[in-house]
Scaffold this motif. Structure first.
Motif, PDB file in Angstrom:
ATOM      1  N   UNK A 172       0.830  -1.201   0.000  1.00  0.00           N
ATOM      2  CA  UNK A 172       0.000   0.000   0.000  1.00  0.00           C
ATOM      3  C   UNK A 172       0.868   1.255   0.000  1.00  0.00           C
ATOM      4  N   UNK A 173       0.302   2.408  -0.314  1.00  0.00           N
ATOM      5  CA  UNK A 173       1.078   3.661  -0.290  1.00  0.00           C
ATOM      6  C   UNK A 173       1.707   3.898   1.083  1.00  0.00           C
ATOM      7  N   UNK A 174       2.894   4.500   1.069  1.00  0.00           N
ATOM      8  CA  UNK A 174       3.573   4.797   2.324  1.00  0.00           C
ATOM      9  C   UNK A 174       4.602   3.779   2.730  1.00  0.00           C
ATOM     10  N   UNK A 175       4.866   2.791   1.864  1.00  0.00           N
ATOM     11  CA  UNK A 175       5.874   1.790   2.193  1.00  0.00           C
ATOM     12  C   UNK A 175       7.245   2.439   2.310  1.00  0.00           C
ATOM     13  N   UNK A 176       8.128   1.783   3.051  1.00  0.00           N
ATOM     14  CA  UNK A 176       9.441   2.357   3.325  1.00  0.00           C
ATOM     15  C   UNK A 176      10.433   2.166   2.192  1.00  0.00           C
ATOM     16  N   UNK A 177      10.085   1.349   1.186  1.00  0.00           N
ATOM     17  CA  UNK A 177      10.990   1.143   0.056  1.00  0.00           C
ATOM     18  C   UNK A 177      10.183   1.051  -1.232  1.00  0.00           C
ATOM     19  N   UNK A 178      10.598   1.783  -2.224  1.00  0.00           N
ATOM     20  CA  UNK A 178       9.897   1.794  -3.510  1.00  0.00           C
ATOM     21  C   UNK A 178      10.728   1.170  -4.621  1.00  0.00           C
ATOM     22  N   UNK A 179      11.739   0.411  -4.237  1.00  0.00           N
ATOM     23  CA  UNK A 179      12.622  -0.254  -5.196  1.00  0.00           C
ATOM     24  C   UNK A 179      12.376  -1.757  -5.179  1.00  0.00           C
ATOM     25  N   UNK A 180      12.135  -2.338  -6.326  1.00  0.00           N
ATOM     26  CA  UNK A 180      11.932  -3.779  -6.411  1.00  0.00           C
ATOM     27  C   UNK A 180      13.261  -4.529  -6.460  1.00  0.00           C
ATOM     28  N   UNK A 181      13.226  -5.751  -5.979  1.00  0.00           N
ATOM     29  CA  UNK A 181      14.355  -6.661  -6.112  1.00  0.00           C
ATOM     30  C   UNK A 181      14.512  -7.026  -7.576  1.00  0.00           C
ATOM     31  N   UNK A 182      15.743  -7.203  -8.012  1.00  0.00           N
ATOM     32  CA  UNK A 182      16.007  -7.599  -9.392  1.00  0.00           C
ATOM     33  C   UNK A 182      17.012  -8.749  -9.407  1.00  0.00           C
ATOM     34  N   UNK A 183      17.219  -9.305 -10.565  1.00  0.00           N
ATOM     35  CA  UNK A 183      18.159 -10.413 -10.717  1.00  0.00           C
ATOM     36  C   UNK A 183      19.545 -10.034 -10.201  1.00  0.00           C
ATOM     37  N   UNK A 184      20.164 -10.969  -9.478  1.00  0.00           N
ATOM     38  CA  UNK A 184      21.514 -10.840  -8.918  1.00  0.00           C
ATOM     39  C   UNK A 184      21.597  -9.933  -7.694  1.00  0.00           C
ATOM     40  N   UNK A 185      20.476  -9.421  -7.210  1.00  0.00           N
ATOM     41  CA  UNK A 185      20.504  -8.691  -5.941  1.00  0.00           C
ATOM     42  C   UNK A 185      20.737  -9.665  -4.788  1.00  0.00           C
ATOM     43  N   UNK A 186      21.371  -9.167  -3.739  1.00  0.00           N
ATOM     44  CA  UNK A 186      21.556  -9.943  -2.509  1.00  0.00           C
ATOM     45  C   UNK A 186      20.305  -9.756  -1.655  1.00  0.00           C
ATOM     46  N   UNK A 187      19.666 -10.855  -1.279  1.00  0.00           N
ATOM     47  CA  UNK A 187      18.411 -10.780  -0.530  1.00  0.00           C
ATOM     48  C   UNK A 187      18.531 -11.590   0.756  1.00  0.00           C
ATOM     49  N   UNK A 188      18.442 -10.891   1.888  1.00  0.00           N
ATOM     50  CA  UNK A 188      18.442 -11.544   3.201  1.00  0.00           C
ATOM     51  C   UNK A 188      16.996 -11.863   3.563  1.00  0.00           C
ATOM     52  N   UNK A 189      16.703 -13.135   3.774  1.00  0.00           N
ATOM     53  CA  UNK A 189      15.360 -13.558   4.162  1.00  0.00           C
ATOM     54  C   UNK A 189      15.290 -13.626   5.684  1.00  0.00           C
ATOM     55  N   UNK A 190      14.402 -12.821   6.250  1.00  0.00           N
ATOM     56  CA  UNK A 190      14.264 -12.750   7.700  1.00  0.00           C
ATOM     57  C   UNK A 190      12.932 -13.383   8.095  1.00  0.00           C
ATOM     58  N   UNK A 191      12.982 -14.681   8.311  1.00  0.00           N
ATOM     59  CA  UNK A 191      11.788 -15.457   8.638  1.00  0.00           C
ATOM     60  C   UNK A 191      12.090 -16.424   9.778  1.00  0.00           C
ATOM     61  N   UNK A 192      11.038 -16.810  10.495  1.00  0.00           N
ATOM     62  CA  UNK A 192      11.152 -17.828  11.529  1.00  0.00           C
ATOM     63  C   UNK A 192      10.797 -17.348  12.919  1.00  0.00           C
ATOM     64  N   UNK A 193      10.981 -16.039  13.162  1.00  0.00           N
ATOM     65  CA  UNK A 193      10.726 -15.512  14.507  1.00  0.00           C
ATOM     66  C   UNK A 193       9.256 -15.681  14.887  1.00  0.00           C
ATOM     67  N   UNK A 194       8.354 -15.384  13.972  1.00  0.00           N
ATOM     68  CA  UNK A 194       6.921 -15.525  14.262  1.00  0.00           C
ATOM     69  C   UNK A 194       6.516 -16.983  14.417  1.00  0.00           C
ATOM     70  N   UNK A 195       7.150 -17.862  13.649  1.00  0.00           N
ATOM     71  CA  UNK A 195       6.869 -19.291  13.804  1.00  0.00           C
ATOM     72  C   UNK A 195       7.214 -19.743  15.220  1.00  0.00           C
ATOM     73  N   UNK A 196       8.390 -19.309  15.678  1.00  0.00           N
ATOM     74  CA  UNK A 196       8.861 -19.698  17.009  1.00  0.00           C
ATOM     75  C   UNK A 196       7.981 -19.117  18.114  1.00  0.00           C
ATOM     76  N   UNK A 197       7.666 -17.830  18.004  1.00  0.00           N
ATOM     77  CA  UNK A 197       6.954 -17.153  19.089  1.00  0.00           C
ATOM     78  C   UNK A 197       5.464 -17.506  19.140  1.00  0.00           C
ATOM     79  N   UNK A 198       4.886 -17.838  17.992  1.00  0.00           N
ATOM     80  CA  UNK A 198       3.428 -17.929  17.945  1.00  0.00           C
ATOM     81  C   UNK A 198       2.854 -19.291  17.587  1.00  0.00           C
ATOM     82  N   UNK A 199       3.602 -20.110  16.864  1.00  0.00           N
ATOM     83  CA  UNK A 199       2.953 -21.277  16.268  1.00  0.00           C
ATOM     84  C   UNK A 199       3.516 -22.640  16.641  1.00  0.00           C
ATOM     85  N   UNK A 200       4.810 -22.752  16.821  1.00  0.00           N
ATOM     86  CA  UNK A 200       5.402 -24.079  17.030  1.00  0.00           C
ATOM     87  C   UNK A 200       4.841 -24.749  18.280  1.00  0.00           C
TER      88      UNK A 200
END
Length: 290
Positions: free
Chosen positions: A76-104
């Protein structure tokens, strides 16, 4: 189960000045609300995909995936980044914290015909997670350079969405990080581990936290320097070799390497820190001999 997050984004002030270690590639951190920490970075772009109702747990990521090259269009409008990921970009995936805290804890059992231990749940999540990330990097779906973030320690605050005791959630976090690190190594995927920088007794350290006692303090420049230096070192180990920086001009603060190459942002920062400490020592010494 509630898997949404409430964390208000602000306008991005990052200028993206640090691009020397990646050439034309960008560095992104994407995933749950902990990635908002990087909104104040001059070097790293970030997408908190929860702002666009996209997956913020490993489970939902496996089920639904991400439109990796078109995330901006889903926000939605107001996002903190307006640049899309493209081929060969370095992408850090930050996932798992919510699984641990809420679901497991909610879905793990130790008795009955459908018994499923927390280790089995985590093993299954990690297997699906890494398999998806491989498809995001090998050209089958996308062709980015993936990095997997460690799971952060448990927060100092709780709410109704948190399930399991502190002991349980610490146990889940440690096991998941151990398995993630091993699986990343087996699949030649960099593992971005800052657990030691932000953990005390396997909880987030109080004096580096935002007022919500859950997210890192974005104004802590010392912590930011350590975290970003570690990430840059993971992406380009040569960029972390700052010990051959030489002083070129004391008063103007310009630094060069012996080989004359351009010095990156964090190297300048480190050089400045070294010089500052040296000047402090000189001042202290002059006081002593007066």
């Amino acid at each position: 189960s509630s898997e949404s997050e409430t964390y208000s984004p602000e306008e991005n002030t990052s200028s993206g000045i640090y691009d020397t270690i990646c050439g034309k590639s960008n560095i992104f951190v994407i995933g749950d609300s902990h990635c908002i920490y990087y909104k104040d970075s001059d070097s790293i772009k970030t997408h908190w995909v929860g702002w666009g109702q996209m997956p913020v747990t490993i489970y939902q990521l496996i089920q639904n995936g991400l439109p990796l090259y078109n995330i901006v269009e889903k926000l939605p409008p107001g996002d903190i980044c307006t640049t899309n990921i493209k081929e060969d970009d370095h992408v850090v995936f930050m996932y798992g914290w919510n699984d641990v805290q809420k679901n497991i804890h909610k879905y793990s059992t130790t008795s009955g015909s459908g018994a499923q231990k927390y280790q089995e749940i985590i093993d299954s999540l990690i297997s699906g997670y890494i398999n998806l990330i491989k498809r995001y990097s090998n050209g089958e779906l996308y062709k980015i350079k993936p990095i997997i973030s460690c799971i952060y320690p448990i927060p100092l605050s709780t709410n109704d969405s948190i399930t399991g005791s502190e002991t349980d959630r610490i146990k889940y976090t440690l096991y998941m990080n151990e398995k993630l690190k091993l699986t990343c190594l087996e699949n030649n995927i960099p593992f971005f581990d800052i657990y030691d920088l932000i953990s005390e007794n396997n909880k987030l350290i109080l004096n580096i936290l935002d007022k919500d006692l859950t997210h890192l303090d974005r104004t802590n420049s010392q912590l930011r320097s350590k975290i970003e230096e570690r990430l840059f070192s993971l992406i380009s180990p040569k960029s972390a070799d700052t010990y051959n920086i030489y002083f070129h001009n004391w008063w103007n603060g310009f630094f060069t390497k012996q080989d004359g190459n351009h010095i990156g942002f964090f190297e300048k920062l480190l050089s400045f820190t070294i010089m500052k400490k040296f000047k402090q020592l000189l001042t202290a010494f002059s006081i002593l001999i007066m």
